[in-house]
Design a protein around this motif. Sequence first.
Motif, PDB file in Angstrom:
ATOM      1  N   ASP A   9      38.263  71.337 200.260  1.00  9.01           N
ATOM      2  CA  ASP A   9      38.389  70.070 200.989  1.00  9.01           C
ATOM      3  C   ASP A   9      37.100  69.268 200.862  1.00  9.01           C
ATOM      4  N   THR A  10      35.992  69.961 200.943  1.00  9.61           N
ATOM      5  CA  THR A  10      34.697  69.283 200.824  1.00  9.61           C
ATOM      6  C   THR A  10      34.547  68.632 199.456  1.00  9.61           C
ATOM      7  N   LEU A  11      34.941  69.371 198.400  1.00  6.72           N
ATOM      8  CA  LEU A  11      34.879  68.779 197.062  1.00  6.72           C
ATOM      9  C   LEU A  11      35.831  67.584 196.963  1.00  6.72           C
ATOM     10  N   ASN A  12      37.001  67.699 197.577  1.00  3.56           N
ATOM     11  CA  ASN A  12      37.969  66.599 197.511  1.00  3.56           C
ATOM     12  C   ASN A  12      37.391  65.332 198.156  1.00  3.56           C
ATOM     13  N   ASN A  13      36.689  65.517 199.267  1.00  3.18           N
ATOM     14  CA  ASN A  13      36.071  64.365 199.940  1.00  3.18           C
ATOM     15  C   ASN A  13      34.897  63.784 199.157  1.00  3.18           C
ATOM     16  N   ALA A  14      34.397  64.572 198.195  1.00  4.47           N
ATOM     17  CA  ALA A  14      33.248  64.113 197.398  1.00  4.47           C
ATOM     18  C   ALA A  14      33.670  63.367 196.130  1.00  4.47           C
ATOM     19  N   ARG A  15      34.969  63.221 195.886  1.00  2.00           N
ATOM     20  CA  ARG A  15      35.415  62.488 194.687  1.00  2.00           C
ATOM     21  C   ARG A  15      34.826  61.080 194.696  1.00  2.00           C
ATOM     22  N   HIS A  16      34.361  60.668 193.530  1.00  2.00           N
ATOM     23  CA  HIS A  16      33.793  59.329 193.325  1.00  2.00           C
ATOM     24  C   HIS A  16      32.452  59.158 194.018  1.00  2.00           C
ATOM     25  N   LYS A  17      31.898  60.275 194.511  1.00  2.00           N
ATOM     26  CA  LYS A  17      30.533  60.242 195.055  1.00  2.00           C
ATOM     27  C   LYS A  17      29.590  60.919 194.063  1.00  2.00           C
ATOM     28  N   ARG A  18      28.298  60.631 194.245  1.00  2.00           N
ATOM     29  CA  ARG A  18      27.253  61.213 193.414  1.00  2.00           C
ATOM     30  C   ARG A  18      27.007  62.650 193.880  1.00  2.00           C
ATOM     31  N   VAL A  19      26.942  63.600 192.956  1.00  2.00           N
ATOM     32  CA  VAL A  19      26.650  64.997 193.287  1.00  2.00           C
ATOM     33  C   VAL A  19      25.499  65.490 192.409  1.00  2.00           C
ATOM     34  N   ILE A  20      24.823  66.525 192.909  1.00  2.00           N
ATOM     35  CA  ILE A  20      23.747  67.178 192.149  1.00  2.00           C
ATOM     36  C   ILE A  20      24.174  68.623 191.940  1.00  2.00           C
ATOM     37  N   VAL A  21      24.340  69.018 190.680  1.00  2.00           N
ATOM     38  CA  VAL A  21      24.869  70.339 190.347  1.00  2.00           C
ATOM     39  C   VAL A  21      23.752  71.202 189.768  1.00  2.00           C
ATOM     40  N   ASP A  22      23.500  72.341 190.407  1.00  2.00           N
ATOM     41  CA  ASP A  22      22.534  73.315 189.864  1.00  2.00           C
ATOM     42  C   ASP A  22      23.298  74.369 189.088  1.00  2.00           C
ATOM     43  N   LYS A  24      23.484  77.951 186.471  1.00  2.00           N
ATOM     44  CA  LYS A  24      22.885  79.281 186.385  1.00  2.00           C
ATOM     45  C   LYS A  24      21.767  79.347 185.349  1.00  2.00           C
ATOM     46  N   ASN A  25      21.768  78.457 184.368  1.00  2.00           N
ATOM     47  CA  ASN A  25      20.698  78.469 183.358  1.00  2.00           C
ATOM     48  C   ASN A  25      19.456  77.696 183.822  1.00  2.00           C
ATOM     49  N   GLY A  26      19.416  77.310 185.104  1.00  2.00           N
ATOM     50  CA  GLY A  26      18.244  76.649 185.655  1.00  2.00           C
ATOM     51  C   GLY A  26      18.242  75.138 185.482  1.00  2.00           C
ATOM     52  N   LYS A  27      19.240  74.590 184.773  1.00  2.00           N
ATOM     53  CA  LYS A  27      19.323  73.148 184.573  1.00  2.00           C
ATOM     54  C   LYS A  27      19.964  72.472 185.793  1.00  2.00           C
ATOM     55  N   GLN A  28      19.670  71.166 185.909  1.00  2.00           N
ATOM     56  CA  GLN A  28      20.268  70.377 186.997  1.00  2.00           C
ATOM     57  C   GLN A  28      20.948  69.151 186.391  1.00  2.00           C
ATOM     58  N   ILE A  29      22.201  68.927 186.797  1.00  2.00           N
ATOM     59  CA  ILE A  29      22.992  67.810 186.298  1.00  2.00           C
ATOM     60  C   ILE A  29      23.402  66.947 187.488  1.00  2.00           C
ATOM     61  N   THR A  30      23.259  65.621 187.364  1.00  2.00           N
ATOM     62  CA  THR A  30      23.793  64.727 188.404  1.00  2.00           C
ATOM     63  C   THR A  30      24.901  63.880 187.773  1.00  2.00           C
ATOM     64  N   GLY A  31      25.763  63.342 188.615  1.00  2.00           N
ATOM     65  CA  GLY A  31      26.828  62.474 188.128  1.00  2.00           C
ATOM     66  C   GLY A  31      27.797  62.176 189.251  1.00  2.00           C
ATOM     67  N   GLU A  32      28.811  61.354 188.932  1.00  2.00           N
ATOM     68  CA  GLU A  32      29.826  61.011 189.920  1.00  2.00           C
ATOM     69  C   GLU A  32      30.994  61.966 189.727  1.00  2.00           C
ATOM     70  N   LEU A  33      31.401  62.630 190.804  1.00  2.00           N
ATOM     71  CA  LEU A  33      32.458  63.640 190.699  1.00  2.00           C
ATOM     72  C   LEU A  33      33.806  62.965 190.472  1.00  2.00           C
ATOM     73  N   GLU A  34      34.390  63.222 189.310  1.00  2.00           N
ATOM     74  CA  GLU A  34      35.686  62.611 189.000  1.00  2.00           C
ATOM     75  C   GLU A  34      36.830  63.581 189.237  1.00  2.00           C
ATOM     76  N   LEU A  44      32.243  65.164 185.555  1.00  2.00           N
ATOM     77  CA  LEU A  44      31.312  64.176 186.100  1.00  2.00           C
ATOM     78  C   LEU A  44      31.323  62.942 185.203  1.00  2.00           C
ATOM     79  N   GLU A  45      31.276  61.756 185.823  1.00  2.00           N
ATOM     80  CA  GLU A  45      31.059  60.503 185.093  1.00  2.00           C
ATOM     81  C   GLU A  45      29.571  60.164 185.140  1.00  2.00           C
ATOM     82  N   ASP A  46      29.061  59.528 184.075  1.00  2.00           N
ATOM     83  CA  ASP A  46      27.657  59.117 184.035  1.00  2.00           C
ATOM     84  C   ASP A  46      26.737  60.294 184.346  1.00  2.00           C
TER      85      ASP A  46
END
Lengths: 76, 76, 76, 76, 76, 76, 76
Positions: A9-22, A24-34, A44-46
Amino acid sequence: MEPQSRPLDTLNNARHKRVIVDLKNGKQITGELEAFDIHINLVLEDAELRSEGQTEKKMGKLFLRGDTIISIAISE
Amino acid sequence: MEPQSRPLDTLNNARHKRVIVDLKNGKQITGELEAFDIHINLVLEDAELRSEGQTEKKMGKLFLRGDTIISIAISE
Amino acid sequence: MEPQSRPLDTLNNARHKRVIVDLKNGKQITGELEAFDIHINLVLEDAELRSEGQTEKKMGKLFLRGDTIISIAISE
Amino acid sequence: MEPQSRPLDTLNNARHKRVIVDLKNGKQITGELEAFDIHINLVLEDAELRSEGQTEKKMGKLFLRGDTIISIAISE
Amino acid sequence: MEPQSRPLDTLNNARHKRVIVDLKNGKQITGELEAFDIHINLVLEDAELRSEGQTEKKMGKLFLRGDTIISIAISE
Amino acid sequence: MEPQSRPLDTLNNARHKRVIVDLKNGKQITGELEAFDIHINLVLEDAELRSEGQTEKKMGKLFLRGDTIISIAISE
Amino acid sequence: MEPQSRPLDTLNNARHKRVIVDLKNGKQITGELEAFDIHINLVLEDAELRSEGQTEKKMGKLFLRGDTIISIAISE
């Protein structure tokens, strides 16, 4: 007291919002959750690869496989 | 003797309480448990990355993928 | 000859007893077994992180995700 | 030619016998096989951690999670 | 053209033959294939741990958990 | 536009052709694809361990467990 | 507001387009997406191993096992 929510439900409410994804390989990706699914596969978009708060690479539309994900921080 | 409980009952009783989550990558996250599911995917409110008892980063609302979790310590 | 037992029967008989849990990350946790499920997710009461036979940290009520566990030694 | 056997038949015939279990973390555990299931979760009686043919630690009754096991050598 | 075979047919035809099993931990085990299942759990008779073409240790009857296996070379 | 194909169709069309398999342990195996299943378990005929374009070891008929495979390059 | 999409819809729309696949072993593969399934197994046409923006090796038609994939960047 609100009804009990589930993590998806939390992910569903985050659609079209900006998220920060960590990852396992230590990288960080940001984008808009599509899009997401029950395996926590994400689209993710953008999407941008981030390093120390700076954009390192622009990745456009990005499919992320769920089992590579540690956490998803959600802007509000 | 009380009826036999299951681990998910314990998580259910921890909703809206502060928890300390140890991750497989050695990081520690604290926050208020908002939601969980059978995969032990969690959603924490007011999540913080902790290091040696100090707040290192505030992460807001955070989805944690269950397979990255070692343990969840529950305040009482 | 006693009827053939299954591993989960052994865990069931260990409820409310002290157990020593070895984790894949090399840590050792002791505590009283309160709950378990088929994934070997555990809940321990009065959990303690142990190092070389000494208590290193008291962790209170602790949920342990099953896939981080190597072994569970059971006091008799 | 004998009827075709399955690996779990072999474990079933090994009940109450001494087995030597090699784990993915490089440790070796011996003990009497008391119980197993389809995940290859085991319960050993009189389990001992072995190192270079010597007993390093007595562990009593021990539950071993199947996904930590490489091999089980069976005495005959 | 022969009918299309599946990998488990190949293992079935290898029963009672000598096989060489490479494990994810870099070890190599040889033995006579006695049993297997869909998880590629194996039972070998007269199993031997091999190192550089030499027998390093005789292991007798050996159960190998499928998820530790990389490959199984089959003598013909 | 051709009908949409699935990855297993591609493997099916590769039967009896030479393939190059990259494994998670960094090794490369070539051989003729004889059989596969939905777990991507493979059987190769005339399998060879390759290193820098040279044959390092002939392995004959080889069963490869699917979860050790990164990629399968298919000759056409 | 468009109807809610799922990650596999995104992959479906990427058929016959160029994608950049990042793997868990740190390698990067580009190619034209020909096929995928629910495990995120992929088939790429004209696949190339890339290193620092340069083609390192041409791999032709390539089957990629889903569990080795971190992300799939999709050209638009």
